[in-house]
Scaffold this active site. Structure first.
Site, mmCIF file in Angstrom:
data_model
loop_
_atom_site.group_PDB
_atom_site.id
_atom_site.type_symbol
_atom_site.label_atom_id
_atom_site.label_comp_id
_atom_site.label_asym_id
_atom_site.label_seq_id
_atom_site.Cartn_x
_atom_site.Cartn_y
_atom_site.Cartn_z
ATOM 1 N N ARG A 63 -44.170 73.418 40.969
ATOM 2 C CA ARG A 63 -43.933 74.304 42.107
ATOM 3 C C ARG A 63 -45.208 75.054 42.502
ATOM 4 O O ARG A 63 -45.446 75.300 43.688
ATOM 5 C CB ARG A 63 -42.818 75.289 41.738
ATOM 6 C CG ARG A 63 -42.043 75.858 42.929
ATOM 7 C CD ARG A 63 -40.939 76.792 42.463
ATOM 8 N NE ARG A 63 -40.005 76.127 41.562
ATOM 9 C CZ ARG A 63 -38.985 75.383 41.960
ATOM 10 N NH1 ARG A 63 -38.781 75.218 43.257
ATOM 11 N NH2 ARG A 63 -38.178 74.807 41.086
ATOM 12 N N ASP A 140 -37.142 69.020 50.936
ATOM 13 C CA ASP A 140 -36.197 69.540 49.924
ATOM 14 C C ASP A 140 -35.975 68.549 48.788
ATOM 15 O O ASP A 140 -34.909 68.554 48.163
ATOM 16 C CB ASP A 140 -34.827 69.855 50.560
ATOM 17 C CG ASP A 140 -34.891 71.033 51.503
ATOM 18 O OD1 ASP A 140 -35.829 71.839 51.385
ATOM 19 O OD2 ASP A 140 -33.997 71.154 52.358
ATOM 20 N N LEU A 164 -38.831 81.364 57.439
ATOM 21 C CA LEU A 164 -40.069 81.318 58.211
ATOM 22 C C LEU A 164 -39.767 81.642 59.671
ATOM 23 O O LEU A 164 -38.814 81.111 60.252
ATOM 24 C CB LEU A 164 -40.713 79.936 58.115
ATOM 25 C CG LEU A 164 -42.190 79.913 58.525
ATOM 26 C CD1 LEU A 164 -43.054 80.498 57.417
ATOM 27 C CD2 LEU A 164 -42.660 78.501 58.842
ATOM 28 N N CYS A 194 -42.992 91.230 61.729
ATOM 29 C CA CYS A 194 -41.696 91.888 61.546
ATOM 30 C C CYS A 194 -41.787 93.395 61.781
ATOM 31 O O CYS A 194 -40.819 94.018 62.235
ATOM 32 C CB CYS A 194 -41.150 91.621 60.149
ATOM 33 S SG CYS A 194 -40.522 89.949 59.901
ATOM 34 N N CYS A 197 -38.875 96.462 61.805
ATOM 35 C CA CYS A 197 -37.536 95.925 62.094
ATOM 36 C C CYS A 197 -36.810 95.572 60.795
ATOM 37 O O CYS A 197 -37.371 94.938 59.907
ATOM 38 C CB CYS A 197 -37.650 94.693 62.984
ATOM 39 S SG CYS A 197 -36.055 93.904 63.353
ATOM 40 N N CYS A 220 -25.450 86.020 48.741
ATOM 41 C CA CYS A 220 -25.681 85.339 50.019
ATOM 42 C C CYS A 220 -24.546 84.363 50.319
ATOM 43 O O CYS A 220 -24.200 83.517 49.489
ATOM 44 C CB CYS A 220 -27.016 84.597 49.968
ATOM 45 S SG CYS A 220 -27.372 83.645 51.446
ATOM 46 N N CYS A 247 -24.291 80.623 56.582
ATOM 47 C CA CYS A 247 -24.208 81.860 57.356
ATOM 48 C C CYS A 247 -25.469 81.983 58.194
ATOM 49 O O CYS A 247 -26.570 81.774 57.692
ATOM 50 C CB CYS A 247 -24.061 83.063 56.420
ATOM 51 S SG CYS A 247 -23.989 84.663 57.258
ATOM 52 N N CYS A 250 -28.281 86.599 59.627
ATOM 53 C CA CYS A 250 -29.625 87.189 59.598
ATOM 54 C C CYS A 250 -30.511 86.599 60.691
ATOM 55 O O CYS A 250 -31.391 87.277 61.225
ATOM 56 C CB CYS A 250 -30.259 87.040 58.221
ATOM 57 S SG CYS A 250 -30.547 85.338 57.684
ATOM 58 N N LYS A 305 -13.023 69.935 47.314
ATOM 59 C CA LYS A 305 -12.436 71.095 46.648
ATOM 60 C C LYS A 305 -13.146 72.387 47.047
ATOM 61 O O LYS A 305 -12.496 73.402 47.330
ATOM 62 C CB LYS A 305 -12.478 70.911 45.133
ATOM 63 C CG LYS A 305 -11.705 71.976 44.359
ATOM 64 C CD LYS A 305 -11.453 71.549 42.928
ATOM 65 C CE LYS A 305 -10.467 70.402 42.865
ATOM 66 N NZ LYS A 305 -10.103 70.041 41.476
#
Length: 381
Positions: A63, A140, A164, A194, A197, A220, A247, A250, A305
């Site tokens: 990583r 991914d 991003l 940003c 905010c 989350c 979701c 945001c 399920k």
């Protein structure tokens, strides 16, 4: 032509042009040094913010050093692909508790294979001109810090919701990387815009953004409805509302998404049966119907399920309706004893407690978010 004779600045511009020709919305180039993020990653993991995503604790060497994933790599060609579909009906889904609210990235085709194939095509295109090229595409598919790399490549900055952002462009896009063994000139990062905010933090339904740029995945809704196995914490269920897969709140709250471009990829357009889909209609799908109708969809990977678990929570949050109670009880009678039973029983209890209240209104936060959406989304979204 020897490597020293190559004009890498010209090659970089050609690569970006080829990337645009393949449909990518933006292309940038970064070096592979992301070591400065080690302390942040270590702290995030130490806080258990990754929840049950145990793979996040593994392969930290890969990583933090992407060149180990493809020996000899020197640069990451980072790409962005817009996915915001037209006629997304965000406000309708927010205000109608009986409708299914599905993250807009998941209403159409799964992006992973599409983007990986295009990145592979980009690598092959470069290879026709530079046979010495070695490359590997990622979407991914490996432990890659894709947002830090994309930020270094000038595609945007990491916002307070950890996604991003770009200006213009917002955050409605997927990211991918092509590792290459070429010493290409790198792009400059853009400044974080940003400012003060905090709209994304304020309007997160479960307050999962615990600090600027820090998300506790355990709270989350995207994590809870997609990654999380087993039972969802009862204290978070009511806040989930009618969100059954992912979701977008945001992103909807973010002012930079007012300038987002609608996708040109028809594969990302919302499938017909998700257009104003009712919770009850989706809850009625058998496992076979779930598998057939969601062929090629990212939703399919959570399994039937968890699909029923998520919708059970949403039905429990819906206004009282005897049809909902009957559907939940019918499913409970046929259900094996596992985590799904708990959610069905909870939803029935929630419905029965609302029996005297035949109508309910969205929360103030939902109403505020709907007003923001109605004022701020791109036309036709």
């Amino acid at each position: 032509m020897t490597q020293s004779d190559l004009d890498y600045a010209q090659i970089a511009q050609q690569i970006k042009a080829w990337g645009k020709d393949l449909g990518f919305s933006d292309v940038g180039i970064a070096d592979l040094d992301v070591s400065q993020h080690k302390a942040w990653v270590d702290q995030w993991l130490a806080s258990d913010y990754h929840g049950s995503m145990h793979y996040m604790t593994q392969n930290q060497d890969l990583r933090l050093d992407p060149s180990l994933l493809q020996p000899g790599s020197l640069r990451a060609v980072c790409v962005r692909l817009d996915y915001l579909p037209p006629k997304a009906r965000f406000a309708d889904n927010i205000l109608d508790p009986n409708s299914a609210n599905i993250s807009r990235y998941a209403g159409g085709r799964d992006y992973h294979k599409m983007m990986r194939n295009r990145l592979k095509q980009l690598g092959q295109k470069i290879q026709t001109q530079l046979p010495q090229l070695s490359f590997r595409p990622f979407v991914d598919s490996a432990p890659v810090l894709e947002r830090p790399l994309a930020e270094k490549a000038g595609l945007g900055w990491v916002g307070k919701h950890s996604l991003l952002l770009s200006n213009p462009g917002g955050s409605w896009y997927f990211l991918g990387e092509l590792l290459v063994n070429l010493p290409l000139p790198v792009d400059l990062p853009v400044a974080n815009q940003c400012g003060s905010c905090k709209a994304c933090r304020t309007l997160c339904p479960t307050q999962a953004i615990v600090d600027d740029y820090v998300v506790d995945a355990r709270r989350c809704i995207s994590y809870l409805t997609i990654e999380h196995e087993g039972a969802i914490d009862e204290s978070l269920r009511s806040a989930m509302g009618n969100r059954i897969y992912g979701c977008d709140d945001c992103q909807l709250a973010c002012p930079f998404n007012r300038s987002s471009e609608l996708t040109e990829e028809t594969d990302f357009h919302t499938r017909e049966y998700f257009q104003q889909a009712s919770l009850l209609s989706l809850f009625s799908w058998s496992e076979q119907e779930f598998l057939e109708r969601l062929q090629g969809s990212p939703i399919r990977r959570i399994g039937h399920k968890k699909w029923l678990r998520n919708i059970s929570v949403a039905l429990g949050n819906a206004p009282y309706d005897p049809q909902i109670v009957a559907a939940l009880q019918g499913k409970l009678e046929d259900c094996e004893k596992d985590f799904l039973v708990e959610h069905l029983q909870w939803a029935i209890e929630q419905q029965n407690s609302k029996k005297q209240l035949l109508a309910s209104s969205p929360s103030r936060a939902s109403q505020r978010l709907a007003r923001i959406v109605q004022k701020g989304l791109p036309r036709d979204a």
